[in-house]
Design a protein around this motif. Structure first.
Motif, PDB file in Angstrom:
ATOM      1  N   ASP A 101      18.399 -51.695   5.889  1.00  0.00           N
ATOM      2  CA  ASP A 101      18.184 -50.710   6.946  1.00  0.00           C
ATOM      3  C   ASP A 101      19.176 -49.555   6.823  1.00  0.00           C
ATOM      4  OD1 ASP A 101      16.238 -52.383   7.945  1.00  0.00           O
ATOM      5  OD2 ASP A 101      17.507 -53.225   9.510  1.00  0.00           O
ATOM      6  N   PHE A 102      18.699 -48.358   7.170  1.00  0.00           N
ATOM      7  CA  PHE A 102      19.565 -47.185   7.210  1.00  0.00           C
ATOM      8  C   PHE A 102      18.988 -46.167   8.188  1.00  0.00           C
ATOM      9  CE2 PHE A 102      16.428 -46.141   4.048  1.00  0.00           C
ATOM     10  CZ  PHE A 102      16.281 -44.760   4.072  1.00  0.00           C
ATOM     11  N   LEU A 103      19.827 -45.199   8.572  1.00  0.00           N
ATOM     12  CA  LEU A 103      19.426 -44.137   9.488  1.00  0.00           C
ATOM     13  C   LEU A 103      19.556 -42.789   8.804  1.00  0.00           C
ATOM     14  CD1 LEU A 103      21.250 -45.142  12.802  1.00  0.00           C
ATOM     15  CD2 LEU A 103      18.820 -45.406  12.280  1.00  0.00           C
ATOM     16  N   VAL A 104      18.611 -41.913   9.108  1.00  0.00           N
ATOM     17  CA  VAL A 104      18.684 -40.515   8.711  1.00  0.00           C
ATOM     18  C   VAL A 104      18.732 -39.729  10.010  1.00  0.00           C
ATOM     19  CG1 VAL A 104      17.497 -38.604   7.575  1.00  0.00           C
ATOM     20  CG2 VAL A 104      17.356 -40.903   6.602  1.00  0.00           C
ATOM     21  N   ALA A 105      19.736 -38.874  10.169  1.00  0.00           N
ATOM     22  CA  ALA A 105      19.870 -38.109  11.412  1.00  0.00           C
ATOM     23  C   ALA A 105      20.055 -36.636  11.097  1.00  0.00           C
ATOM     24  CB  ALA A 105      21.050 -38.628  12.230  1.00  0.00           C
ATOM     25  N   HIS A 106      19.356 -35.807  11.865  1.00  0.00           N
ATOM     26  CA  HIS A 106      19.434 -34.360  11.685  1.00  0.00           C
ATOM     27  C   HIS A 106      19.453 -33.693  13.050  1.00  0.00           C
ATOM     28  CE1 HIS A 106      18.819 -30.401   9.965  1.00  0.00           C
ATOM     29  NE2 HIS A 106      17.827 -30.220  10.807  1.00  0.00           N
ATOM     30  N   SER A 107      20.391 -32.773  13.257  1.00  0.00           N
ATOM     31  CA  SER A 107      20.444 -32.005  14.497  1.00  0.00           C
ATOM     32  C   SER A 107      20.190 -30.541  14.184  1.00  0.00           C
ATOM     33  CB  SER A 107      21.805 -32.156  15.172  1.00  0.00           C
ATOM     34  OG  SER A 107      21.975 -33.469  15.624  1.00  0.00           O
ATOM     35  N   GLN A 108      19.494 -29.891  15.110  1.00  0.00           N
ATOM     36  CA  GLN A 108      19.125 -28.500  14.895  1.00  0.00           C
ATOM     37  C   GLN A 108      18.911 -27.830  16.240  1.00  0.00           C
ATOM     38  OE1 GLN A 108      16.167 -28.184  11.912  1.00  0.00           O
ATOM     39  NE2 GLN A 108      15.773 -26.033  12.252  1.00  0.00           N
ATOM     40  N   VAL A 109      19.225 -26.541  16.318  1.00  0.00           N
ATOM     41  CA  VAL A 109      18.953 -25.750  17.515  1.00  0.00           C
ATOM     42  C   VAL A 109      17.759 -24.866  17.200  1.00  0.00           C
ATOM     43  CG1 VAL A 109      19.830 -23.998  19.095  1.00  0.00           C
ATOM     44  CG2 VAL A 109      21.370 -25.765  18.232  1.00  0.00           C
ATOM     45  N   LEU A 110      16.689 -25.017  17.984  1.00  0.00           N
ATOM     46  CA  LEU A 110      15.524 -24.153  17.801  1.00  0.00           C
ATOM     47  C   LEU A 110      15.771 -22.842  18.530  1.00  0.00           C
ATOM     48  CD1 LEU A 110      12.646 -26.724  18.300  1.00  0.00           C
ATOM     49  CD2 LEU A 110      13.672 -25.949  16.182  1.00  0.00           C
ATOM     50  N   PRO A 111      15.373 -21.725  17.933  1.00  0.00           N
ATOM     51  CA  PRO A 111      15.608 -20.426  18.574  1.00  0.00           C
ATOM     52  C   PRO A 111      14.968 -20.352  19.965  1.00  0.00           C
ATOM     53  CG  PRO A 111      14.775 -20.156  16.330  1.00  0.00           C
ATOM     54  CD  PRO A 111      14.679 -21.611  16.658  1.00  0.00           C
ATOM     55  N   GLY A 112      15.570 -19.572  20.843  1.00  0.00           N
ATOM     56  CA  GLY A 112      15.067 -19.406  22.205  1.00  0.00           C
ATOM     57  C   GLY A 112      13.672 -18.814  22.262  1.00  0.00           C
ATOM     58  N   TYR A 113      13.254 -18.115  21.206  1.00  0.00           N
ATOM     59  CA  TYR A 113      11.923 -17.493  21.195  1.00  0.00           C
ATOM     60  C   TYR A 113      10.838 -18.426  20.657  1.00  0.00           C
ATOM     61  CZ  TYR A 113      13.321 -16.679  16.342  1.00  0.00           C
ATOM     62  OH  TYR A 113      13.771 -16.835  15.050  1.00  0.00           O
ATOM     63  N   THR A 114      11.182 -19.668  20.349  1.00  0.00           N
ATOM     64  CA  THR A 114      10.198 -20.631  19.845  1.00  0.00           C
ATOM     65  C   THR A 114       9.107 -20.854  20.889  1.00  0.00           C
ATOM     66  OG1 THR A 114      11.931 -21.757  18.595  1.00  0.00           O
ATOM     67  CG2 THR A 114       9.879 -22.967  18.931  1.00  0.00           C
ATOM     68  N   PRO A 115       7.845 -20.647  20.536  1.00  0.00           N
ATOM     69  CA  PRO A 115       6.768 -20.861  21.524  1.00  0.00           C
ATOM     70  C   PRO A 115       6.691 -22.321  21.964  1.00  0.00           C
ATOM     71  CG  PRO A 115       5.945 -19.662  19.604  1.00  0.00           C
ATOM     72  CD  PRO A 115       7.324 -20.151  19.260  1.00  0.00           C
ATOM     73  N   PRO A 116       6.448 -22.552  23.254  1.00  0.00           N
ATOM     74  CA  PRO A 116       6.299 -23.931  23.721  1.00  0.00           C
ATOM     75  C   PRO A 116       4.998 -24.531  23.201  1.00  0.00           C
ATOM     76  CG  PRO A 116       5.768 -22.404  25.480  1.00  0.00           C
ATOM     77  CD  PRO A 116       6.266 -21.576  24.329  1.00  0.00           C
ATOM     78  N   GLY A 117       4.958 -25.851  23.138  1.00  0.00           N
ATOM     79  CA  GLY A 117       3.737 -26.528  22.733  1.00  0.00           C
ATOM     80  C   GLY A 117       4.020 -27.696  21.816  1.00  0.00           C
ATOM     81  N   SER A 118       2.959 -28.216  21.226  1.00  0.00           N
ATOM     82  CA  SER A 118       3.043 -29.370  20.339  1.00  0.00           C
ATOM     83  C   SER A 118       3.009 -28.896  18.882  1.00  0.00           C
ATOM     84  CB  SER A 118       1.884 -30.333  20.616  1.00  0.00           C
ATOM     85  OG  SER A 118       2.010 -31.478  19.833  1.00  0.00           O
ATOM     86  N   TYR A 119       3.955 -29.361  18.095  1.00  0.00           N
ATOM     87  CA  TYR A 119       4.072 -29.025  16.685  1.00  0.00           C
ATOM     88  C   TYR A 119       3.881 -30.287  15.859  1.00  0.00           C
ATOM     89  CZ  TYR A 119       6.226 -24.597  18.090  1.00  0.00           C
ATOM     90  OH  TYR A 119       6.463 -23.361  18.643  1.00  0.00           O
ATOM     91  N   SER A 120       3.333 -30.144  14.655  1.00  0.00           N
ATOM     92  CA  SER A 120       3.191 -31.272  13.737  1.00  0.00           C
ATOM     93  C   SER A 120       4.210 -31.128  12.626  1.00  0.00           C
ATOM     94  CB  SER A 120       1.789 -31.306  13.134  1.00  0.00           C
ATOM     95  OG  SER A 120       0.830 -31.517  14.138  1.00  0.00           O
ATOM     96  N   LEU A 121       4.918 -32.217  12.337  1.00  0.00           N
ATOM     97  CA  LEU A 121       5.898 -32.229  11.260  1.00  0.00           C
ATOM     98  C   LEU A 121       5.489 -33.234  10.204  1.00  0.00           C
ATOM     99  CD1 LEU A 121       7.669 -31.070  13.668  1.00  0.00           C
ATOM    100  CD2 LEU A 121       9.581 -31.980  12.398  1.00  0.00           C
ATOM    101  N   GLN A 122       5.707 -32.871   8.954  1.00  0.00           N
ATOM    102  CA  GLN A 122       5.547 -33.794   7.837  1.00  0.00           C
ATOM    103  C   GLN A 122       6.880 -33.825   7.116  1.00  0.00           C
ATOM    104  OE1 GLN A 122       2.082 -33.941   5.052  1.00  0.00           O
ATOM    105  NE2 GLN A 122       3.631 -33.252   3.575  1.00  0.00           N
TER     106      GLN A 122
END
Length: 151
Positions: A101-122
């Motif tokens: 077992d292992f963990l992958v962790a990533h932190s990020q700040v999305l810009p304030g102008y990012t449109p709200p809604g549902s996004y798909s990530l691959q």
């Protein structure tokens, strides 16, 4: 209200918060035999607040050691490809990754102008020789309430 009656309400709130933080994950290819098995993806906070840090934690398992590689992330919004990024695997987890077992962790700040809604990530995880170790898909929600930085 008595203290005994409040306890079940607090427990319900606590456990419902945990459930909301875990995201539904699918493999990119349903019948593929990936070397890295993803157990779950947690996103905090969920939904993500624009202009605020968001942390993605991926819990996974591998049958062999991994000395290095890349994470390749593709983002779509309403079916349109809008963003790609590549990260060094060893900057997101401790390398070498040992068997198990292992963990992958990533932190990020999305810009304030990012449109709200549902996004798909691959997200694809590649080893140092660019062999695909896993590929997962999941959705994230960006909240519609503006952050303090937007005001």
């Amino acid at each position: 209200m008595s203290r005994i009656a409040i306890l079940p309400l607090l427990l319900l709130f606590f456990f419902s918060t945990i459930v909301r933080a875990t995201t539904d994950v699918q493999y990119c290819e349903e019948n593929a035999e990936y070397e890295v098995k993803v157990k779950e993806v947690n996103i905090s906070p969920n939904p993500i607040a624009r202009g605020e840090p968001a942390t993605f934690t991926i819990s996974a398992n591998t049958g062999r050691g991994i000395t290095g590689g890349k994470l390749v992330i593709e983002v779509t919004y309403f079916g349109w490809h809008i963003h790609s990024e590549t990260h060094d695997l060893c900057s997101e987890t401790t390398c070498p990754v040992e068997t198990g077992d292992f963990l992958v962790a990533h932190s990020q700040v999305l810009p304030g102008y990012t449109p709200p809604g549902s996004y798909s990530l691959q997200m694809k995880m590649l080893d140092a020789q660019k062999k695909e170790l896993t590929c997962i898909k999941f959705s994230i929600d960006i909240g519609s309430v503006p952050s303090v930085a937007d005001m």
